[in-house]
Write a protein that holds these residues in place. Sequence first.
Motif, short mmCIF file in Angstrom:
data_model
loop_
_atom_site.label_atom_id
_atom_site.label_comp_id
_atom_site.label_asym_id
_atom_site.label_seq_id
_atom_site.Cartn_x
_atom_site.Cartn_y
_atom_site.Cartn_z
N LYS A 146 6.85 7.37 4.74
CA LYS A 146 6.06 7.66 3.55
C LYS A 146 4.74 8.33 3.88
N GLU A 147 4.07 7.89 4.94
CA GLU A 147 2.80 8.50 5.30
C GLU A 147 2.97 9.95 5.71
N LYS A 150 3.50 12.15 2.65
CA LYS A 150 2.24 12.53 2.00
C LYS A 150 1.53 13.63 2.79
N LYS A 192 6.36 10.89 -9.39
CA LYS A 192 6.58 10.25 -8.10
C LYS A 192 5.58 10.76 -7.07
N TRP A 196 2.65 8.46 -5.22
CA TRP A 196 2.52 8.21 -3.78
C TRP A 196 1.06 8.22 -3.35
N ASP A 198 -1.28 7.11 -5.45
CA ASP A 198 -1.82 6.07 -6.34
C ASP A 198 -2.17 6.60 -7.73
#
Length: 222
Positions: A146-147, A150, A192, A196, A198
């Motif tokens: 996930k990081e 981003k 979405k 991711w 926030d």
Amino acid sequence: MAIEKLESGNYYHIYSHAVGGRDLFRTPDNYDCFLSLYDKYISPIAETFAWVLMSNHFHFLVRIKENVCYKYSNADGSFDAVRFNEIKWETTDLSVCEAPDSVKIPKPEKHFSHLFNSYAKYYNTKYGSKGTMFERPFKRKLIDNKEYLKRVIRYIHNNPVHHGFCEHILEYPWSSYLSCISIKPTKLQREKVVGWFDNKANFKTMHDKKVEIIEIEKWLDL
């Protein structure tokens, strides 16, 4: 080296450059045509989370859809770019298909090939040019963190700044950044993407921070 297959349910960074130093896009109509063809060939089999079109290359972040199939309306069941409009798309549980002989699971790589070939045909016809336009095979990187997901989104959106096309990503029209901060209808998976980060405010703040360009391009083998 073996080319990684695009598997359903996975996220991929898809990218490619023009061959021979040529431009892929000359006018706004060229960008619009490519995006229209992208919607035609890629949207049925993938969700799109970020994209940017540059003059001689592009980047997309996609997730290959699961349980997607198509049924043929043409008699022989062949599938090529010419007959693409005859396909009836469905998202279904493939294990319970009533007529399995008329159903086929799409190959994502084939869809990208149709996109590139169709755009090359349009471009070469419009400008009286010949030959292949895109590097083959197109490059792809599996994103399973996930990081890093981003980071790739920020890298894609900041590509025009990195290459000197503008000073801020707000100034560049051919990326998904403007869609992400807009409220206009879009096929982009905007909620979405922003989620991711926030919220939209943090999305903008994170995009204003320095992107690890060298690290990411080394990973992408650019």
